[in-house]
Design a protein around this motif. Structure first.
Motif, mmCIF file in Angstrom:
data_model
loop_
_atom_site.group_PDB
_atom_site.id
_atom_site.type_symbol
_atom_site.label_atom_id
_atom_site.label_comp_id
_atom_site.label_asym_id
_atom_site.label_seq_id
_atom_site.Cartn_x
_atom_site.Cartn_y
_atom_site.Cartn_z
ATOM 1 N N GLU A 10 0.829 -1.204 0.000
ATOM 2 C CA GLU A 10 0.000 0.000 0.000
ATOM 3 C C GLU A 10 0.864 1.255 0.000
ATOM 4 N N GLU A 11 1.933 1.236 0.822
ATOM 5 C CA GLU A 11 2.836 2.384 0.876
ATOM 6 C C GLU A 11 3.579 2.567 -0.440
ATOM 7 N N ALA A 12 3.999 1.445 -1.036
ATOM 8 C CA ALA A 12 4.711 1.509 -2.311
ATOM 9 C C ALA A 12 3.831 2.112 -3.396
ATOM 10 N N LYS A 13 2.578 1.723 -3.403
ATOM 11 C CA LYS A 13 1.652 2.243 -4.407
ATOM 12 C C LYS A 13 1.445 3.745 -4.230
ATOM 13 N N LEU A 15 3.586 5.889 -2.792
ATOM 14 C CA LEU A 15 4.825 6.581 -3.145
ATOM 15 C C LEU A 15 4.983 6.698 -4.658
ATOM 16 N N GLN A 16 4.653 5.635 -5.356
ATOM 17 C CA GLN A 16 4.746 5.653 -6.814
ATOM 18 C C GLN A 16 3.782 6.672 -7.406
ATOM 19 N N ALA A 17 2.575 6.755 -6.832
ATOM 20 C CA ALA A 17 1.584 7.716 -7.320
ATOM 21 C C ALA A 17 2.055 9.150 -7.099
ATOM 22 N N LEU A 18 2.682 9.401 -5.953
ATOM 23 C CA LEU A 18 3.202 10.736 -5.669
ATOM 24 C C LEU A 18 4.317 11.105 -6.641
ATOM 25 N N GLY A 19 5.206 10.161 -6.882
ATOM 26 C CA GLY A 19 6.292 10.414 -7.826
ATOM 27 C C GLY A 19 5.775 10.673 -9.225
ATOM 28 N N LEU A 20 4.806 9.890 -9.645
ATOM 29 C CA LEU A 20 4.224 10.054 -10.976
ATOM 30 C C LEU A 20 3.547 11.406 -11.124
ATOM 31 N N ALA A 21 2.894 11.865 -10.057
ATOM 32 C CA ALA A 21 2.227 13.166 -10.095
ATOM 33 C C ALA A 21 3.232 14.290 -10.321
ATOM 34 N N VAL A 22 4.398 14.163 -9.694
ATOM 35 C CA VAL A 22 5.439 15.172 -9.878
ATOM 36 C C VAL A 22 5.913 15.197 -11.329
#
Length: 332
Positions: A10-13, A15-22
């Motif tokens: 859940e945390e990995a997902k 973090l990946q979403a936050l990075g992708l948003a950037v």
């Protein structure tokens, strides 16, 4: 024992979403710059192309870091430039700026106090001032000779505070200016290599054949009257996987390589009694000392050969090299 820092699924997902948003946010910020490559951009390029001395880049904080990178890019692509810290400029470093320079000032707000402090002194020198800001109505934008808008709708920072998309957009615009100048000046790969002699590109574009070839007694060569056995001994002793076959005047008549040996073994030939001239490759591909080592590498790749000789105008071998020689020289 090291603590396990592997995030949960859940945390990995998240973090990946936050990075992708950037990434999406900053990509959109750069894309928005396309409409700002306009007359102001061209005028800014004109000032820098006509600069008699150097392009002085200045900026405070994160803009300063971006400014240092832009100055370095300009300098390495044929537009002499350096970075001046605006805080230091008002305490003596302004003396580094001359009447023949052009100033490129970076400020997202356009109200950076340290830059505004030195504006009157820049104006007094009468030199062109190019501003990259996120606010076309700012003091810096209004006081500049040319303003380029690098504003962004929103920073990639979720708080819309940390300079992220704005610094990325400014850097991209700086790259656009540098490359436009590069193309306009006819800046070449060789020019770039001359300013990067220690890098792999510098080695590839500056090293000549004469810098890397084997010379003198290390050149493998035998007479065209030599036996195949003598040719093989010469190849073994010199370690280049080949030997030149020369006539009585020393001119190259052919080449014998490891590949030729394999082909010889497939033929009905008395190896012990054969002359090398009977099994050599006549002529062979050669190079000259005025060629770049990179040119020779390309030639060898096109001909699908691993070694060749360097000859003078009389077709006498004066050097030799192979792929291993070029690899050691860092040409690849």
């Amino acid at each position: 024992m090291n603590q396990d820092c592997t995030p949960s699924p859940e945390e990995a997902k998240k973090l990946q979403a936050l990075g992708l948003a950037v990434i999406h946010n900053e990509a959109a910020a750069i894309q928005a710059l396309a409409s700002r490559i306009n007359g102001d951009f061209a005028q800014a390029c004109g000032y820098m192309l006509n600069c008699e001395d150097r392009i002085v880049v200045t900026g405070m904080g994160k803009s300063g870091h971006i400014g240092s990178k832009i100055a370095a890019t300009l300098a390495s692509t044929g537009s002499p430039a350096f970075f001046v810290h605006p805080g230091e400029a008002s305490h003596g470093d302004l003396g580094m700026i001359t009447a023949k320079d052009v100033v490129l000032a970076l400020s997202n707000s356009g109200e950076t106090a340290e830059i505004l402090t030195i504006l009157p002194l820049i104006k007094r020198l009468g030199i062109p001032l190019i501003a990259l800001t996120g606010n076309p109505q700012s003091t810096l934008a209004i006081q500049s000779d040319v303003h380029i808008d690098v504003s962004v709708e929103q920073e990639a920072c979720p708080l819309n505070l940390a300079p992220t998309s704005s610094t990325t957009a400014t850097l991209a615009m700086g790259d656009a200016l540098a490359v436009a100048l590069l193309e306009s000046k006819g800046f070449t790969e060789q020019d770039f290599a001359r300013s990067h002699p220690g890098g792999s590109l510098g080695r590839r574009l500056l090293l000549m054949v004469s810098d890397v070839m084997v010379t003198g007694h290390n050149i493998p060569q035998v007479s065209e009257l030599a036996s195949l056995r003598d040719a093989l001994l010469e190849m073994t002793n010199k370690g280049l996987g080949m030997t030149a076959v020369v006539d009585e005047s020393g001119r190259i008549k052919g080449i014998y390589t490891d590949g030729d040996l394999r082909r010889t073994l497939d033929r009905d030939i008395d190896i012990r009694n054969a002359l090398v001239s009977e099994v050599m490759t006549p002529g062979g591909t050669t190079a000259t000392t005025d060629m770049l080592a990179a040119e020779v590498l390309k030639l060898m790749q096109e001909k699908k050969i691993n070694s060749l000789f360097v000859v003078n105008e009389q077709q006498i071998p004066i050097g030799a090299l192979n792929m291993h020689t070029l690899l050691l020289a860092g040409i690849f």
